[in-house]
Design a protein around this motif. Structure first.
Motif, mmCIF file in Angstrom:
data_model
loop_
_atom_site.group_PDB
_atom_site.id
_atom_site.type_symbol
_atom_site.label_atom_id
_atom_site.label_comp_id
_atom_site.label_asym_id
_atom_site.label_seq_id
_atom_site.Cartn_x
_atom_site.Cartn_y
_atom_site.Cartn_z
ATOM 1 N N ASN A 146 0.814 -1.198 0.000
ATOM 2 C CA ASN A 146 0.000 0.000 0.000
ATOM 3 C C ASN A 146 0.861 1.268 0.000
ATOM 4 O OD1 ASN A 146 -2.965 -0.031 0.097
ATOM 5 N ND2 ASN A 146 -2.575 1.620 1.569
ATOM 6 N N TRP A 147 1.930 1.248 0.806
ATOM 7 C CA TRP A 147 2.846 2.396 0.851
ATOM 8 C C TRP A 147 3.509 2.586 -0.504
ATOM 9 C CZ3 TRP A 147 6.026 4.540 5.348
ATOM 10 C CH2 TRP A 147 5.254 4.595 6.517
ATOM 11 N N LEU A 148 3.903 1.480 -1.113
ATOM 12 C CA LEU A 148 4.579 1.533 -2.414
ATOM 13 C C LEU A 148 3.671 2.194 -3.447
ATOM 14 C CD1 LEU A 148 7.065 0.602 -4.042
ATOM 15 C CD2 LEU A 148 5.929 -1.586 -4.377
ATOM 16 N N THR A 149 2.407 1.796 -3.447
ATOM 17 C CA THR A 149 1.444 2.362 -4.388
ATOM 18 C C THR A 149 1.267 3.857 -4.127
ATOM 19 O OG1 THR A 149 0.333 0.239 -4.399
ATOM 20 C CG2 THR A 149 -0.889 2.086 -5.332
ATOM 21 N N LEU A 209 3.362 5.880 -2.575
ATOM 22 C CA LEU A 209 4.610 6.589 -2.876
ATOM 23 C C LEU A 209 4.810 6.778 -4.368
ATOM 24 C CD1 LEU A 209 5.748 5.906 0.205
ATOM 25 C CD2 LEU A 209 7.890 6.137 -0.985
ATOM 26 N N GLY A 210 4.416 5.750 -5.123
ATOM 27 C CA GLY A 210 4.649 5.811 -6.560
ATOM 28 C C GLY A 210 3.644 6.645 -7.305
ATOM 29 N N ARG A 211 2.397 6.664 -6.811
ATOM 30 C CA ARG A 211 1.329 7.250 -7.621
ATOM 31 C C ARG A 211 0.456 8.323 -7.003
ATOM 32 N NH1 ARG A 211 3.382 6.601 -12.219
ATOM 33 N NH2 ARG A 211 3.487 4.514 -13.078
ATOM 34 N N LEU A 212 0.357 8.384 -5.682
ATOM 35 C CA LEU A 212 -0.562 9.366 -5.098
ATOM 36 C C LEU A 212 0.111 10.724 -4.909
ATOM 37 C CD1 LEU A 212 -2.619 7.903 -2.094
ATOM 38 C CD2 LEU A 212 -3.465 8.584 -4.332
ATOM 39 N N PRO A 213 -0.621 11.811 -5.178
ATOM 40 C CA PRO A 213 -0.086 13.129 -4.854
ATOM 41 C C PRO A 213 0.204 13.229 -3.344
ATOM 42 C CG PRO A 213 -2.038 13.327 -6.221
ATOM 43 C CD PRO A 213 -1.940 11.892 -5.817
ATOM 44 N N ALA A 214 1.134 14.112 -2.994
ATOM 45 C CA ALA A 214 1.642 14.173 -1.626
ATOM 46 C C ALA A 214 0.557 14.351 -0.558
ATOM 47 C CB ALA A 214 2.660 15.300 -1.524
ATOM 48 N N GLN A 216 -3.462 9.400 3.654
ATOM 49 C CA GLN A 216 -3.532 7.944 3.747
ATOM 50 C C GLN A 216 -2.734 7.436 4.953
ATOM 51 O OE1 GLN A 216 -2.030 4.649 0.893
ATOM 52 N NE2 GLN A 216 -4.024 5.279 0.169
ATOM 53 N N LEU A 217 -1.597 8.056 5.192
ATOM 54 C CA LEU A 217 -0.784 7.678 6.355
ATOM 55 C C LEU A 217 -1.577 7.909 7.647
ATOM 56 C CD1 LEU A 217 2.056 6.821 7.418
ATOM 57 C CD2 LEU A 217 2.606 9.241 7.556
ATOM 58 N N VAL A 218 -2.257 9.045 7.716
ATOM 59 C CA VAL A 218 -3.055 9.356 8.912
ATOM 60 C C VAL A 218 -4.184 8.333 9.071
ATOM 61 C CG1 VAL A 218 -4.624 11.055 9.947
ATOM 62 C CG2 VAL A 218 -2.474 11.818 8.919
ATOM 63 N N CYS A 219 -4.863 7.997 7.977
ATOM 64 C CA CYS A 219 -5.953 7.009 8.027
ATOM 65 C C CYS A 219 -5.422 5.660 8.510
ATOM 66 C CB CYS A 219 -6.592 6.820 6.647
ATOM 67 S SG CYS A 219 -7.606 8.196 6.117
ATOM 68 N N PHE A 227 -10.547 11.247 0.299
ATOM 69 C CA PHE A 227 -9.419 12.031 -0.217
ATOM 70 C C PHE A 227 -8.155 11.167 -0.284
ATOM 71 C CE2 PHE A 227 -5.825 15.009 0.649
ATOM 72 C CZ PHE A 227 -5.987 15.866 -0.422
ATOM 73 N N ALA A 228 -7.978 10.301 0.744
ATOM 74 C CA ALA A 228 -6.772 9.476 0.856
ATOM 75 C C ALA A 228 -6.833 8.223 -0.012
ATOM 76 C CB ALA A 228 -6.573 9.077 2.319
ATOM 77 N N GLU A 229 -8.015 7.949 -0.609
ATOM 78 C CA GLU A 229 -8.260 6.672 -1.304
ATOM 79 C C GLU A 229 -7.935 5.517 -0.351
ATOM 80 O OE1 GLU A 229 -7.244 6.145 -5.393
ATOM 81 O OE2 GLU A 229 -6.993 8.299 -5.735
#
Lengths: 74, 248
Positions: free
Chosen positions: B146-149, B151-156, B162-165, B233-235
């Motif tokens: 999930n982190w890889l995805t 890091l690679g594709r989601l805007p900051a 997502q990290l907070v969720c 927002f975080a998907e």
């Protein structure tokens, strides 16, 4: 550590303050950040020009970063 | 007389953690607890485990926050996961033996030490617990995917949301957060290393999330203002955390 103020022109977000060791690190940080910011904007880039200013704690400009997209008719 | 055992809170933590995956008997929780041989404390910023270290004990985080991290030649680092109490920070090393990353204490930490020989005994005598350990490591893998995805594709800003969720969901699962408010002892440089971003963009992304009124983050306290909007927002889809108890 000295504080540096990063501000992108014409946007709702205010400036951000980051503590960095010196002007050289501020330059590195600014270029990296500009790349990340533009990458997030992607195709939604409003154009024609994007400008970020970096100032030091005394308010002096340390850097101005510019990126522009020029549309050329075929 | 009902004297609390020294590991009493750890017992509850382990019970909450493993009962998030499946039904687990008290006897099984006791087996887990009995596998612990001693504790160690670590100061904030210190290394709990070093890259290339050979290990014969697994570390169960009982208090504090830790991070798995990898260092690059130029001195920069990538944090590959963040750990909260109840997490085994290196269960994979039971089989891999040699650390391919380091584990750092983000705040003062207490670690419960589980010798590999005890894990080996559990693997031989307790098939259900062994499968739950397996679940634990495959969920670690799911978190990394999930982190890889992200890091690679989601805007900051979405990545940060997502990290907070994820952290809130994991904390709530072990009873360490509720009512959408929690202590988040991550400095901006740590967040930058976890999200692979510059400090400037971390700061801007946080401003953006605040401006959208998704959360507030003052000193160490995060308050989520609207869970549904933040998750959208975080998907964020918590499926990868496997927090629905079912037979494993």
């Amino acid at each position: 550590m000295p504080r540096y103020y990063f501000h992108v022109e014409h946007e709702e977000l205010g400036e951000v303050v980051v503590e960095l060791p010196d002007d050289k690190s501020a330059r590195e940080e600014a270029i990296k950040a500009a790349g990340e910011i533009l990458s997030d904007i992607g195709g939604a880039f409003p154009g024609p020009e994007w400008i970020m200013h970096v100032r030091d704690a005394r308010g002096n400009f340390v850097l101005v970063l510019r990126f522009s997209v020029e549309e050329r008719p075929a | 007389v009902n004297t609390p055992k020294p590991h009493d809170s750890l017992h509850h933590l382990l019970a909450r953690k493993f009962r998030g995956y499946d039904e687990v008997s008290d006897a099984e929780i006791n087996v887990l607890e009995d596998a612990i041989k001693g504790t160690r404390t670590f100061a904030a910023g210190s290394e709990i485990l070093r890259t290339d270290e050979r290990v014969s004990t697994s570390c169960l985080l009982s208090e504090g926050w830790a991070a798995r991290s990898k260092l690059l030649r130029d001195g920069s680092r990538q944090i590959t996961s963040i750990h909260i109490p109840g997490d085994f920070v290196d269960l994979h090393a039971f089989l891999l033996h040699k650390m391919d990353h380091s584990v750092v204490a983000l705040v003062p930490c207490r670690i419960a030490l589980v010798p590999h020989e005890n894990l080996k005994r559990i693997s031989e005598k307790q098939p259900h617990l062994s499968r739950l350990f397996w679940v634990n490591t495959v969920v670690d893998g799911a978190i990394h995917r999930n982190w890889l995805t992200a890091l690679g594709r989601l805007p900051a800003a979405n990545r940060m949301a997502q990290l907070v969720c994820e952290i809130y969901t994991r904390l709530a699962a072990v009873g360490l957060a509720k009512d959408l408010e929690f202590d988040l002892p991550l400095t901006q440089p740590v967040v930058a290393d976890a999200l692979g971003l510059s400090l400037v963009h971390v700061s801007r992304s946080l401003q953006e999330i605040r401006r959208l009124e998704l959360l507030t983050w003052r000193s160490r306290t995060v308050k989520i203002l609207d869970w549904d909007r933040l998750a959208e927002f975080a998907e964020f889809d918590p499926t990868y955390l496997s927090l629905t108890p079912e037979p494993r």
